[in-house]
Scaffold this active site. Sequence first.
Site, short mmCIF file in Angstrom:
data_model
loop_
_atom_site.label_atom_id
_atom_site.label_comp_id
_atom_site.label_asym_id
_atom_site.label_seq_id
_atom_site.Cartn_x
_atom_site.Cartn_y
_atom_site.Cartn_z
N HIS A 19 29.82 31.22 37.56
CA HIS A 19 30.88 30.72 38.43
C HIS A 19 31.20 29.27 38.07
O HIS A 19 32.36 28.87 38.06
CB HIS A 19 30.45 30.80 39.89
CG HIS A 19 30.21 32.21 40.37
ND1 HIS A 19 30.51 32.63 41.63
CD2 HIS A 19 29.70 33.30 39.75
CE1 HIS A 19 30.21 33.92 41.77
NE2 HIS A 19 29.69 34.33 40.64
N GLN A 349 27.29 29.66 23.73
CA GLN A 349 27.82 30.99 23.41
C GLN A 349 29.25 30.95 22.85
O GLN A 349 29.59 31.70 21.94
CB GLN A 349 27.79 31.87 24.66
CG GLN A 349 28.32 33.27 24.43
CD GLN A 349 27.94 34.21 25.54
OE1 GLN A 349 26.76 34.48 25.77
NE2 GLN A 349 28.91 34.72 26.24
N SER A 369 31.52 36.39 29.56
CA SER A 369 31.13 36.81 28.22
C SER A 369 32.22 37.68 27.60
O SER A 369 32.56 37.53 26.42
CB SER A 369 29.81 37.58 28.27
OG SER A 369 28.77 36.69 28.65
N GLN A 389 30.20 44.47 36.12
CA GLN A 389 29.96 44.71 34.69
C GLN A 389 30.31 46.12 34.23
O GLN A 389 30.79 46.31 33.11
CB GLN A 389 28.50 44.38 34.36
CG GLN A 389 28.19 42.89 34.55
CD GLN A 389 26.72 42.61 34.77
OE1 GLN A 389 25.86 43.44 34.49
NE2 GLN A 389 26.42 41.42 35.27
N1 UDP Z 1 25.99 31.60 28.14
C1 UDP Z 1 25.73 30.59 27.23
N2 UDP Z 1 24.60 30.70 26.45
C2 UDP Z 1 23.77 31.74 26.51
C3 UDP Z 1 24.06 32.80 27.42
C4 UDP Z 1 25.18 32.68 28.22
O1 UDP Z 1 26.47 29.61 27.13
O2 UDP Z 1 22.80 31.75 25.77
C5 UDP Z 1 27.18 31.44 29.01
C6 UDP Z 1 28.31 32.33 28.59
O3 UDP Z 1 29.09 31.70 27.59
C7 UDP Z 1 29.07 32.53 29.89
C8 UDP Z 1 28.00 32.40 30.96
O4 UDP Z 1 26.86 31.82 30.34
O5 UDP Z 1 30.04 31.53 30.05
C9 UDP Z 1 27.56 33.73 31.53
O6 UDP Z 1 28.56 34.21 32.36
P1 UDP Z 1 28.84 35.75 32.48
O7 UDP Z 1 29.98 35.90 33.45
O8 UDP Z 1 29.06 36.36 31.16
O9 UDP Z 1 27.50 36.37 33.05
P2 UDP Z 1 26.52 36.00 34.28
O10 UDP Z 1 25.59 34.98 33.79
O11 UDP Z 1 27.38 35.52 35.41
O12 UDP Z 1 25.85 37.30 34.56
#
Ligand code: UDP
Length: 472
Positions: A19, A349, A369, A389
């Site tokens: 978020h 990422q 993602s 998801q």
């Molecule tokens: N992310 C990152 N590095 C990692 C894993 C995740 O920067 O090693 C970031 C990814 O780019 C995204 C966020 O964490 O912006 C994850 O958000 P997402 O909505 O995909 O999944 P959530 O963590 O909310 O389940």
Amino acid sequence: MSPTPRPHFLVLTFPLQGHIAPALRLARRLLAAAPDALVTFSTAAAAHRRMFAEGEGGDGDGRLELLPFSDGTENGFVTRGDAAELGAYMASFHASGRRSVGEMVDALAARGRPVSSVVYTLLLPWAADVARDRGVPSALYWIQPVAVLAIYCHYFHGLGGVVDEHRRDHSFVLEFPGLPPMAAGDLPSFLTEATDPSDYFHSIFTTFRDLFDALDRETPKATVLVNVFQELEADTLAAVGAYDVLPIGPVLPSGDDAALFKQNDAKYMEWLDTKPAGSVVYVAFGSLTVMAKGQVDELLHGLEESGRPYLCVVRKDNKAAVAETGDATAAAAAAAARRNGVVVEWCDQVRVLSHAAVGCFVTHCGWNSVLESIASGVPMVGVPRMSDQQMNARLVERDWRVGVRAEVDGGDGVLRAAELRRRVEEVMGDGEAAEVRRSAAAWKRAVAEALGKGGSSDRNLTAFVEGARSVI
Ligand code: UDP
């Protein structure tokens, strides 16, 4: 003569990485869209402390301020525990958050920096009321696909009964106005696995319910900014006509993102530099998913057998994944070092996905993602778990054809090595995989157009900013 008032956006977000990232990115986009605008970015105090150094105020020129609000707790949001613990946190978050954000808006006005527009992410249903009580307009920032917004909207406006009746039958096909037929198993899990007060995520379900009630209180229509671009969900937008919906995404980072997680090793980018274009499998399951016991072993095994180089994120808090005790990242890294892969605790990422060497993203299909992958033209293997998801994975596979969905074992929810290898081949191999790659490349171009000068998202964001300016 008094100076022309400047638009001032207060961007509020729940303290989760998924978020915070799109909210912080939007904060920067708003600053870029209106050179005279001010932005205050605010999340709960513990997350704020984790991301920003003490005294870090913002961007130096005073246009961006970073201010925490109180969620009434010392340590902030924790995902472990039971339903009662999560419920207690959410109750505290709502009561304290509402009070604290109200005080913040008043204090900002008192020191000559009045808020002219409140923008808030999903789990803050009281934000619109705080704004309305002070005569300030607000907009929900929906950080999931429009299809998911439409499903929640229908659920809370008449179709909840039919969903409740069939929620346990994952293959039951449901019809929602304006949406293609879909299986109950594709619906947001907060509507199928959280409606009973004893369910772990029940307090999240009730928060969504409160959110949609809050939208109903907005007149004439609630404004909803969505982190998608118009062309991606053109047909679905008509299903959310109850709101004034503005697709403004994908909202991507401009520069370094602050994150709740730290990187243990930045050499992975150099390692990627040594790999041929489109050869590397990147694996990451976001910031919350904890892998089932045995999952890391299956992953490494499947990746090794694919014969392709891989970069795999195993967060430290995945302890159950490799061993009962110890450091999950270190254990997985030691296993990978003997082979053809790199394991890290966390990576940048967006940078990884933008690297030419990356040819496939094995993802849990968190919406950030998915968007980041689409923006980079990287095909996906989806391994969805919860929340939106499943729906995101369905859209990836069926609507946009930019990836495939992997099956997990019914018993323990583990993605087996053989299934992983097979799915990776379906997007990286020969034959039909080329079609997925072509589609991914086409959507990447569509993103660039939507975000470019005069593109749909660029126009919509400008319209939002100008609309906010006109009511100061
Ligand atoms: N992310 C990152 N590095 C990692 C894993 C995740 O920067 O090693 C970031 C990814 O780019 C995204 C966020 O964490 O912006 C994850 O958000 P997402 O909505 O995909 O999944 P959530 O963590 O909310 O389940």
